[in-house]
Design a protein around this motif. Structure first.
Motif, PDB file in Angstrom:
ATOM      1  N   ASN A   1       0.811  -1.213   0.000  1.00  0.00           N
ATOM      2  CA  ASN A   1       0.000   0.000   0.000  1.00  0.00           C
ATOM      3  C   ASN A   1       0.847   1.266   0.000  1.00  0.00           C
ATOM      4  O   ASN A   1       0.411   2.293  -0.509  1.00  0.00           O
ATOM      5  N   GLU A   2       2.048   1.202   0.537  1.00  0.00           N
ATOM      6  CA  GLU A   2       2.920   2.373   0.554  1.00  0.00           C
ATOM      7  C   GLU A   2       3.686   2.552  -0.751  1.00  0.00           C
ATOM      8  O   GLU A   2       3.969   3.672  -1.156  1.00  0.00           O
ATOM      9  N   GLN A   3       4.031   1.440  -1.428  1.00  0.00           N
ATOM     10  CA  GLN A   3       4.963   1.526  -2.549  1.00  0.00           C
ATOM     11  C   GLN A   3       4.425   1.064  -3.891  1.00  0.00           C
ATOM     12  O   GLN A   3       5.083   1.271  -4.903  1.00  0.00           O
ATOM     13  N   ALA A   4       3.297   0.413  -3.916  1.00  0.00           N
ATOM     14  CA  ALA A   4       2.858  -0.240  -5.147  1.00  0.00           C
ATOM     15  C   ALA A   4       2.480   0.746  -6.243  1.00  0.00           C
ATOM     16  O   ALA A   4       1.762   1.705  -6.020  1.00  0.00           O
ATOM     17  N   ILE A   5       2.999   0.463  -7.393  1.00  0.00           N
ATOM     18  CA  ILE A   5       2.586   1.084  -8.645  1.00  0.00           C
ATOM     19  C   ILE A   5       2.044  -0.078  -9.447  1.00  0.00           C
ATOM     20  O   ILE A   5       2.685  -1.129  -9.538  1.00  0.00           O
ATOM     21  N   TYR A   6       0.875   0.052 -10.026  1.00  0.00           N
ATOM     22  CA  TYR A   6       0.208  -1.106 -10.623  1.00  0.00           C
ATOM     23  C   TYR A   6       1.119  -1.904 -11.549  1.00  0.00           C
ATOM     24  O   TYR A   6       1.093  -3.118 -11.531  1.00  0.00           O
ATOM     25  N   GLY A   7       1.965  -1.273 -12.307  1.00  0.00           N
ATOM     26  CA  GLY A   7       2.847  -1.992 -13.220  1.00  0.00           C
ATOM     27  C   GLY A   7       3.801  -2.932 -12.510  1.00  0.00           C
ATOM     28  O   GLY A   7       4.238  -3.926 -13.063  1.00  0.00           O
ATOM     29  N   ASN A   8       4.132  -2.633 -11.275  1.00  0.00           N
ATOM     30  CA  ASN A   8       5.057  -3.454 -10.497  1.00  0.00           C
ATOM     31  C   ASN A   8       4.340  -4.373  -9.517  1.00  0.00           C
ATOM     32  O   ASN A   8       4.974  -5.124  -8.789  1.00  0.00           O
ATOM     33  N   LEU A   9       3.022  -4.307  -9.486  1.00  0.00           N
ATOM     34  CA  LEU A   9       2.244  -5.021  -8.481  1.00  0.00           C
ATOM     35  C   LEU A   9       2.455  -6.526  -8.528  1.00  0.00           C
ATOM     36  O   LEU A   9       2.739  -7.149  -7.513  1.00  0.00           O
ATOM     37  N   LEU A  10       2.326  -7.145  -9.697  1.00  0.00           N
ATOM     38  CA  LEU A  10       2.472  -8.599  -9.791  1.00  0.00           C
ATOM     39  C   LEU A  10       3.874  -9.045  -9.438  1.00  0.00           C
ATOM     40  O   LEU A  10       4.055 -10.051  -8.755  1.00  0.00           O
ATOM     41  N   ASP A  11       4.862  -8.304  -9.870  1.00  0.00           N
ATOM     42  CA  ASP A  11       6.247  -8.647  -9.532  1.00  0.00           C
ATOM     43  C   ASP A  11       6.460  -8.589  -8.028  1.00  0.00           C
ATOM     44  O   ASP A  11       7.054  -9.495  -7.439  1.00  0.00           O
ATOM     45  N   LEU A  12       5.952  -7.560  -7.396  1.00  0.00           N
ATOM     46  CA  LEU A  12       6.083  -7.434  -5.944  1.00  0.00           C
ATOM     47  C   LEU A  12       5.393  -8.591  -5.233  1.00  0.00           C
ATOM     48  O   LEU A  12       5.956  -9.201  -4.332  1.00  0.00           O
ATOM     49  N   CYS A  13       4.185  -8.934  -5.662  1.00  0.00           N
ATOM     50  CA  CYS A  13       3.441 -10.012  -5.018  1.00  0.00           C
ATOM     51  C   CYS A  13       4.134 -11.359  -5.198  1.00  0.00           C
ATOM     52  O   CYS A  13       4.214 -12.158  -4.266  1.00  0.00           O
ATOM     53  N   GLU A  14       4.660 -11.609  -6.376  1.00  0.00           N
ATOM     54  CA  GLU A  14       5.375 -12.865  -6.603  1.00  0.00           C
ATOM     55  C   GLU A  14       6.604 -12.949  -5.704  1.00  0.00           C
ATOM     56  O   GLU A  14       6.888 -13.976  -5.109  1.00  0.00           O
ATOM     57  N   ARG A  15       7.330 -11.852  -5.580  1.00  0.00           N
ATOM     58  CA  ARG A  15       8.507 -11.845  -4.711  1.00  0.00           C
ATOM     59  C   ARG A  15       8.133 -12.114  -3.264  1.00  0.00           C
ATOM     60  O   ARG A  15       8.880 -12.758  -2.530  1.00  0.00           O
ATOM     61  N   VAL A  16       6.971 -11.630  -2.822  1.00  0.00           N
ATOM     62  CA  VAL A  16       6.509 -11.903  -1.457  1.00  0.00           C
ATOM     63  C   VAL A  16       6.323 -13.399  -1.261  1.00  0.00           C
ATOM     64  O   VAL A  16       6.797 -13.973  -0.285  1.00  0.00           O
ATOM     65  N   PHE A  17       5.639 -14.065  -2.208  1.00  0.00           N
ATOM     66  CA  PHE A  17       5.447 -15.514  -2.098  1.00  0.00           C
ATOM     67  C   PHE A  17       6.783 -16.246  -2.087  1.00  0.00           C
ATOM     68  O   PHE A  17       7.019 -17.120  -1.262  1.00  0.00           O
ATOM     69  N   VAL A  18       7.650 -15.903  -2.996  1.00  0.00           N
ATOM     70  CA  VAL A  18       8.951 -16.576  -3.073  1.00  0.00           C
ATOM     71  C   VAL A  18       9.716 -16.370  -1.772  1.00  0.00           C
ATOM     72  O   VAL A  18      10.230 -17.321  -1.188  1.00  0.00           O
ATOM     73  N   HIS A  19       9.764 -15.146  -1.302  1.00  0.00           N
ATOM     74  CA  HIS A  19      10.500 -14.842  -0.067  1.00  0.00           C
ATOM     75  C   HIS A  19       9.908 -15.588   1.129  1.00  0.00           C
ATOM     76  O   HIS A  19      10.621 -16.267   1.860  1.00  0.00           O
ATOM     77  N   LEU A  20       8.607 -15.483   1.325  1.00  0.00           N
ATOM     78  CA  LEU A  20       7.993 -16.118   2.483  1.00  0.00           C
ATOM     79  C   LEU A  20       8.020 -17.633   2.392  1.00  0.00           C
ATOM     80  O   LEU A  20       8.253 -18.313   3.382  1.00  0.00           O
ATOM     81  N   TYR A  21       7.806 -18.174   1.210  1.00  0.00           N
ATOM     82  CA  TYR A  21       7.807 -19.631   1.065  1.00  0.00           C
ATOM     83  C   TYR A  21       9.192 -20.194   1.298  1.00  0.00           C
ATOM     84  O   TYR A  21       9.375 -21.172   1.991  1.00  0.00           O
ATOM     85  N   ARG A  22      10.203 -19.574   0.750  1.00  0.00           N
ATOM     86  CA  ARG A  22      11.563 -20.103   0.882  1.00  0.00           C
ATOM     87  C   ARG A  22      12.034 -20.007   2.330  1.00  0.00           C
ATOM     88  O   ARG A  22      12.739 -20.869   2.798  1.00  0.00           O
TER      89      ARG A  22
END
Length: 75
Positions: A49-70
């Motif tokens: 909510n502080e940093q998201a720009i729609y164009g980067n949204l999916l990339d940010l969300c995928e990185r969250v899953f990868v980071h938290l899952y790993r």
């Protein structure tokens, strides 16, 4: 949104979440699989909510899953 290729032992495993945005442009997640701890989810939503720009949204969300899952996978 649904992602694969995150789990190195099962690359077809699906990681997904349901993302909503309200009238004040605030993102929220109503469903998430695999489950993310409430504190981790709140932290990531704050960043989103502080940093998201729609164009980067999916990339940010995928990185969250990868980071938290790993992190969880290593434990």
């Amino acid at each position: 949104f649904c992602f694969t290729l995150i789990d190195p032992q099962n690359e077809s495993r699906e990681f997904y979440f349901v993302l909503s945005i309200d009238q004040e442009d605030t993102y929220s997640i109503s469903e998430c699989e695999p489950q993310i701890s409430p504190s981790d989810l709140a932290e990531q939503l704050k960043i989103l909510n502080e940093q998201a720009i729609y164009g980067n949204l999916l990339d940010l969300c995928e990185r969250v899953f990868v980071h938290l899952y790993r992190i969880d996978f290593v434990k």
